[in-house]
Design a protein around this motif. Structure first.
Motif, PDB file in Angstrom:
ATOM      1  N   ASN A  58     -35.938 -27.978  26.834  1.00 40.99           N
ATOM      2  CA  ASN A  58     -37.224 -27.675  27.475  1.00 40.99           C
ATOM      3  C   ASN A  58     -37.321 -26.167  27.714  1.00 40.99           C
ATOM      4  N   HIS A  59     -38.420 -25.587  27.300  1.00 38.87           N
ATOM      5  CA  HIS A  59     -38.624 -24.137  27.401  1.00 38.87           C
ATOM      6  C   HIS A  59     -38.432 -23.619  28.837  1.00 38.87           C
ATOM      7  N   LEU A  60     -38.975 -24.348  29.808  1.00 42.86           N
ATOM      8  CA  LEU A  60     -38.899 -23.891  31.209  1.00 42.86           C
ATOM      9  C   LEU A  60     -37.480 -24.023  31.737  1.00 42.86           C
TER      10      LEU A  60
ATOM     11  N   GLY B 251     -34.938 -23.601  29.938  1.00 39.59           N
ATOM     12  CA  GLY B 251     -34.297 -22.413  29.351  1.00 39.59           C
ATOM     13  C   GLY B 251     -34.463 -21.204  30.255  1.00 39.59           C
ATOM     14  N   HIS B 252     -35.690 -20.977  30.754  1.00 44.96           N
ATOM     15  CA  HIS B 252     -35.925 -19.834  31.650  1.00 44.96           C
ATOM     16  C   HIS B 252     -35.005 -19.897  32.876  1.00 44.96           C
ATOM     17  N   ILE B 253     -34.812 -21.107  33.406  1.00 45.07           N
ATOM     18  CA  ILE B 253     -33.989 -21.247  34.621  1.00 45.07           C
ATOM     19  C   ILE B 253     -32.537 -20.846  34.344  1.00 45.07           C
TER      20      ILE B 253
ATOM     21  N   ALA C 217     -42.261 -18.068  36.486  1.00 43.28           N
ATOM     22  CA  ALA C 217     -43.599 -17.471  36.340  1.00 43.28           C
ATOM     23  C   ALA C 217     -43.707 -16.894  34.936  1.00 43.28           C
ATOM     24  N   SER C 218     -44.558 -17.521  34.125  1.00 41.71           N
ATOM     25  CA  SER C 218     -44.691 -17.084  32.729  1.00 41.71           C
ATOM     26  C   SER C 218     -46.163 -17.053  32.355  1.00 41.71           C
ATOM     27  N   GLY C 219     -46.423 -16.927  31.055  1.00 37.24           N
ATOM     28  CA  GLY C 219     -47.798 -16.885  30.597  1.00 37.24           C
ATOM     29  C   GLY C 219     -48.481 -18.248  30.673  1.00 37.24           C
TER      30      GLY C 219
ATOM     31  N   ALA D   5     -38.129 -12.506  29.158  1.00 44.73           N
ATOM     32  CA  ALA D   5     -39.165 -12.739  28.152  1.00 44.73           C
ATOM     33  C   ALA D   5     -38.645 -13.862  27.242  1.00 44.73           C
ATOM     34  N   ASP D   6     -39.540 -14.595  26.611  1.00 44.56           N
ATOM     35  CA  ASP D   6     -39.110 -15.713  25.764  1.00 44.56           C
ATOM     36  C   ASP D   6     -38.035 -15.271  24.789  1.00 44.56           C
ATOM     37  N   ASN D   7     -36.954 -16.027  24.750  1.00 48.44           N
ATOM     38  CA  ASN D   7     -35.841 -15.653  23.860  1.00 48.44           C
ATOM     39  C   ASN D   7     -35.001 -16.886  23.567  1.00 48.44           C
TER      40      ASN D   7
END
Ligand code: KG4
Ligand code: ZN
Length: 337
Positions: A101-103, A105-107, A126-128, A288-290
């Motif tokens: 899951n993309h989110l 990943g951010h965590i 907090a993203s786009g 940033a997305d990576n």
């Protein structure tokens, strides 16, 4: 985008061996992400990016144990390209496949910079596309605290940047301009300031729109407008984060998602949360997305013995694993911008 990681020592924290991030120039031309172009750019770039990542890491394909890939949420065309490519790579190479899951990943991003980082913590994503507060009692375990009822924080930055005739993505341009701005010139509303843990950015954006229209000299006012907007947006983000920390008693606040690239956000959080919680935030290239964050979250799930099968599909609205469904919000305005 792909990361090659090495399990450090005897199964210790993974090490980031290389990270290739694609240029966003294709989106700059149109002032935003055009789904069709994003999918095509992914398709064209993927094989070369995978090769270059392995080359930079100095690792052969035989050193790869698994292929982690974003399965959602996001633009389904670009997601599908990634999922189909990852499936082909894993299947042909006889490797494990793991959909992430993309989110989530951010965590995991701050854990790449700081391997000691561990739950329990509160995460502000907090993203786009998203703005969400989660309680994270353990890695892989999430409790919903609040989310935006309309625009995401990053989306508000991008839309206000368009109003101020700045480029895409808007966040970094607004942050740069705001440094020259006078914080007293424009004071914008702090939406839902006194109401729980949800956010709203649509009204704030409209307030900036009115101020832009009322300006007699936009060139002169631009830095002050950027500053007034940024102060209001960051104020509500930190205010809600502080409320969530007090409600949960967690000792750590994780800032993540593209908006966490903001030095101003990290600085404000450090000041306002002093004595309440430690602030953990990854370096900008990992916020940033990576692919590194996706690999890190995938590595966690692999360690748990999880695998995706060949039916893995891309989903635009993929929920965070284990997260109770977000309660429906009564108010979903149509955006004037
Ligand atoms: O997580 P991300 O890279 O992509 C999505 O998943 O959406 O987040 C991108 C968002 C954009 O809206 C961008 O304007 C915002 O992050 N952003 C910032 C800053 N740098 C990037 N927002 C505020 N201040 C920044 N310095
Ligand atoms: Zn993102």
């Amino acid at each position: 985008m792909l990361v090659a990681g090495r399990a450090g020592g005897s199964g210790g924290a993974p090490e980031l061996a290389s990270l290739v991030i694609l240029s966003q120039d294709v989106h700059k031309v149109f002032g935003g992400v055009v789904p069709e172009l994003a999918s095509r750019a992914h398709l064209q770039a993927l094989p070369a990016v995978v090769d270059r990542t392995l080359a930079e890491a100095g690792l052969p394909w035989s050193a790869v144990d698994a292929v982690a890939v974003t399965a959602g949420p996001g633009l389904v065309g670009a997601l599908l390209v990634g999922v189909v490519y990852a499936k082909a790579l894993a299947y042909a190479g006889g490797r494990a496949l793991i959909g992430v899951n993309h989110l989530e990943g951010h965590i995991f991003a701050p854990a790449l910079d700081d391997p000691e980082l561990a739950p329990p913590f509160v995460a502000l994503i907090a993203s786009g596309g998203h703005t969400m507060l989660l309680d994270v009692p353990a890695w892989g375990s999430y409790r919903f605290l609040g989310a935006t009822r309309d625009d995401a924080a990053g989306e508000a930055f991008d839309k206000v940047a368009t109003l101020l005739q700045l480029g895409y993505p808007g966040g970094p341009a607004i942050e740069r301009l705001a440094r020259e701005g006078d914080p007293e010139r424009f004071t914008f509303p702090r939406p839902l300031k006194d109401a729980g843990l949800d956010f709203s950015f649509s009204g704030l954006k409209t307030a900036v729109l009115h101020a832009v229209r009322a300006s007699t000299d936009l060139e002169r006012d631009r830095p002050h407008l950027a500053r007034g907007f940024q102060d209001a947006a960051l104020d509500v983000l930190v205010l809600k984060l502080e409320r969530a920390l007090r409600a949960t008693g967690r000792p750590v606040a994780v800032l993540c998602g593209g908006v966490a690239c903001s030095k101003a956000l990290a600085a404000l959080a450090a000041v306002r949360l002093k004595g309440l919680a430690r602030v953990a935030v990854a370096s900008p290239r990992l916020n940033a997305d990576n692919a590194a964050m996706i690999a890190r979250a995938g590595w966690f799930h692999l360690q748990q013995g999880e695998r995706s099968d060949w039916t893995l599909d891309a989903r635009a609205d993929l929920p965070i694993p284990g997260l109770e469904p977000t309660p429906p919000h009564p108010y979903v305005p149509t955006s004037p911008l």
